[in-house]
Design a protein around this motif. Structure first.
Motif, PDB file in Angstrom:
ATOM      1  N   UNK A   1      -8.269 -11.796  -0.430  1.00  0.00           N
ATOM      2  CA  UNK A   1      -8.780 -10.518   0.047  1.00  0.00           C
ATOM      3  C   UNK A   1      -7.725  -9.421   0.015  1.00  0.00           C
ATOM      4  N   UNK A   2      -6.489  -9.770   0.333  1.00  0.00           N
ATOM      5  CA  UNK A   2      -5.416  -8.775   0.269  1.00  0.00           C
ATOM      6  C   UNK A   2      -5.229  -8.276  -1.160  1.00  0.00           C
ATOM      7  N   UNK A   3      -5.289  -9.181  -2.122  1.00  0.00           N
ATOM      8  CA  UNK A   3      -5.149  -8.786  -3.522  1.00  0.00           C
ATOM      9  C   UNK A   3      -6.326  -7.909  -3.938  1.00  0.00           C
ATOM     10  N   UNK A   4      -7.534  -8.287  -3.539  1.00  0.00           N
ATOM     11  CA  UNK A   4      -8.712  -7.461  -3.828  1.00  0.00           C
ATOM     12  C   UNK A   4      -8.551  -6.086  -3.179  1.00  0.00           C
ATOM     13  N   UNK A   5      -8.040  -6.065  -1.952  1.00  0.00           N
ATOM     14  CA  UNK A   5      -7.803  -4.791  -1.266  1.00  0.00           C
ATOM     15  C   UNK A   5      -6.817  -3.919  -2.023  1.00  0.00           C
ATOM     16  N   UNK A   6      -5.736  -4.513  -2.522  1.00  0.00           N
ATOM     17  CA  UNK A   6      -4.767  -3.743  -3.302  1.00  0.00           C
ATOM     18  C   UNK A   6      -5.372  -3.242  -4.611  1.00  0.00           C
ATOM     19  N   UNK A   7      -6.200  -4.065  -5.239  1.00  0.00           N
ATOM     20  CA  UNK A   7      -6.885  -3.601  -6.451  1.00  0.00           C
ATOM     21  C   UNK A   7      -7.828  -2.445  -6.123  1.00  0.00           C
ATOM     22  N   UNK A   8      -8.434  -2.504  -4.952  1.00  0.00           N
ATOM     23  CA  UNK A   8      -9.270  -1.392  -4.502  1.00  0.00           C
ATOM     24  C   UNK A   8      -8.461  -0.120  -4.307  1.00  0.00           C
ATOM     25  N   UNK A   9      -7.292  -0.239  -3.694  1.00  0.00           N
ATOM     26  CA  UNK A   9      -6.421   0.926  -3.501  1.00  0.00           C
ATOM     27  C   UNK A   9      -5.993   1.482  -4.860  1.00  0.00           C
ATOM     28  N   UNK A  10      -5.635   0.594  -5.779  1.00  0.00           N
ATOM     29  CA  UNK A  10      -5.269   1.012  -7.141  1.00  0.00           C
ATOM     30  C   UNK A  10      -6.389   1.843  -7.764  1.00  0.00           C
ATOM     31  N   UNK A  11      -7.603   1.335  -7.698  1.00  0.00           N
ATOM     32  CA  UNK A  11      -8.732   2.054  -8.283  1.00  0.00           C
ATOM     33  C   UNK A  11      -8.999   3.362  -7.545  1.00  0.00           C
ATOM     34  N   UNK A  12      -8.921   3.345  -6.224  1.00  0.00           N
ATOM     35  CA  UNK A  12      -9.170   4.549  -5.436  1.00  0.00           C
ATOM     36  C   UNK A  12      -8.143   5.641  -5.742  1.00  0.00           C
ATOM     37  N   UNK A  13      -6.890   5.256  -5.963  1.00  0.00           N
ATOM     38  CA  UNK A  13      -5.861   6.246  -6.271  1.00  0.00           C
ATOM     39  C   UNK A  13      -6.070   6.840  -7.657  1.00  0.00           C
ATOM     40  N   UNK A  14      -6.569   6.041  -8.589  1.00  0.00           N
ATOM     41  CA  UNK A  14      -6.938   6.562  -9.898  1.00  0.00           C
ATOM     42  C   UNK A  14      -5.864   6.547 -10.960  1.00  0.00           C
ATOM     43  N   UNK A  15      -4.624   6.201 -10.601  1.00  0.00           N
ATOM     44  CA  UNK A  15      -3.563   6.191 -11.608  1.00  0.00           C
ATOM     45  C   UNK A  15      -3.111   4.764 -11.888  1.00  0.00           C
ATOM     46  N   UNK A  16      -2.411   4.576 -12.999  1.00  0.00           N
ATOM     47  CA  UNK A  16      -1.983   3.242 -13.400  1.00  0.00           C
ATOM     48  C   UNK A  16      -0.710   2.773 -12.690  1.00  0.00           C
ATOM     49  N   UNK A  17       0.136   3.693 -12.245  1.00  0.00           N
ATOM     50  CA  UNK A  17       1.392   3.330 -11.594  1.00  0.00           C
ATOM     51  C   UNK A  17       1.237   2.334 -10.458  1.00  0.00           C
ATOM     52  N   UNK A  18       0.292   2.532  -9.544  1.00  0.00           N
ATOM     53  CA  UNK A  18       0.134   1.596  -8.425  1.00  0.00           C
ATOM     54  C   UNK A  18      -0.174   0.153  -8.832  1.00  0.00           C
ATOM     55  N   UNK A  19      -0.733  -0.036 -10.012  1.00  0.00           N
ATOM     56  CA  UNK A  19      -1.038  -1.393 -10.467  1.00  0.00           C
ATOM     57  C   UNK A  19       0.235  -2.234 -10.626  1.00  0.00           C
ATOM     58  N   UNK A  20       1.368  -1.590 -10.831  1.00  0.00           N
ATOM     59  CA  UNK A  20       2.642  -2.301 -10.976  1.00  0.00           C
ATOM     60  C   UNK A  20       3.006  -3.093  -9.728  1.00  0.00           C
ATOM     61  N   UNK A  21       2.438  -2.745  -8.596  1.00  0.00           N
ATOM     62  CA  UNK A  21       2.759  -3.405  -7.328  1.00  0.00           C
ATOM     63  C   UNK A  21       2.040  -4.750  -7.186  1.00  0.00           C
ATOM     64  N   UNK A  22       0.889  -4.897  -7.780  1.00  0.00           N
ATOM     65  CA  UNK A  22       0.045  -6.068  -7.533  1.00  0.00           C
ATOM     66  C   UNK A  22       0.688  -7.384  -7.992  1.00  0.00           C
ATOM     67  N   UNK A  69       0.840  -1.206   0.000  1.00  0.00           N
ATOM     68  CA  UNK A  69       0.000   0.000   0.000  1.00  0.00           C
ATOM     69  C   UNK A  69       0.870   1.249   0.000  1.00  0.00           C
ATOM     70  N   UNK A  70       1.928   1.264   0.820  1.00  0.00           N
ATOM     71  CA  UNK A  70       2.830   2.420   0.867  1.00  0.00           C
ATOM     72  C   UNK A  70       3.507   2.630  -0.489  1.00  0.00           C
ATOM     73  N   UNK A  71       3.952   1.538  -1.101  1.00  0.00           N
ATOM     74  CA  UNK A  71       4.580   1.640  -2.412  1.00  0.00           C
ATOM     75  C   UNK A  71       3.587   2.124  -3.465  1.00  0.00           C
ATOM     76  N   UNK A  72       2.354   1.664  -3.386  1.00  0.00           N
ATOM     77  CA  UNK A  72       1.319   2.115  -4.321  1.00  0.00           C
ATOM     78  C   UNK A  72       1.085   3.620  -4.185  1.00  0.00           C
ATOM     79  N   UNK A  73       1.036   4.100  -2.951  1.00  0.00           N
ATOM     80  CA  UNK A  73       0.847   5.540  -2.718  1.00  0.00           C
ATOM     81  C   UNK A  73       2.029   6.335  -3.279  1.00  0.00           C
TER      82      UNK A  73
END
Length: 155
Positions: A96-117, A22-26
């Protein structure tokens, strides 16, 4: 933060990987967004996915408690839980953790965070799930192997 499994072995617990992801996604959202294709109100759905992931974790924790076994990774289980969410996935908390990260990705709105999943999934698979599966096979033998034949690892 880390927990000892077998003597001399230190393992990082899955929530540490999750919160680090999550920190890396942010950070990626801030400094390497790549593109920002998602905007409100669509980004609000990300928080709904994150809440769903938390609800999944609570449901699984409750199921482990009801079965009288540990939820703590790398500790010996006293019961093989195969019902409820475990009838659909052998790893509903990690799912659930993966779904949570996908949720964070969508909430942030940019494509960069998807690289973490994908690396997160790989780390869970190779460092956590593989070890847990070996422990469960050792503890429950054929009953666990039969469960593995019936239920997929993720979905």
């Amino acid at each position: 933060m880390a927990q000892t499994g077998t003597p001399g072995t230190r393992r990082v617990l899955p929530p540490v990987y999750f919160f680090a992801a999550i920190a890396l996604m942010a950070a990626l959202d801030r400094w390497l967004p790549l593109a920002r294709p998602f905007h409100p109100p669509l980004t609000y759905l990300g928080w709904l996915l994150f809440a769903l992931a938390l609800a999944l974790a609570v449901a699984v924790a409750w199921r482990f408690k009801r079965a009288g076994t540990t939820i703590k990774p790398f500790q010996r289980s006293s019961a093989l839980v195969t019902d409820g969410l475990f009838a659909y996935s052998r790893n509903p908390i990690y799912l659930g953790m993966v779904v949570g990260l996908l949720g964070i990705f969508l909430a942030l709105g940019s494509l960069g965070p998807l690289l973490v999943v994908p690396p997160f999934v790989y780390i869970l698979q190779s460092r956590v799930i593989a070890a847990e599966e070996r422990m469960l096979e050792d503890a429950f033998g054929e009953a666990y192997l039969e469960y593995c034949r019936r239920v997929r690892r993720w979905l």
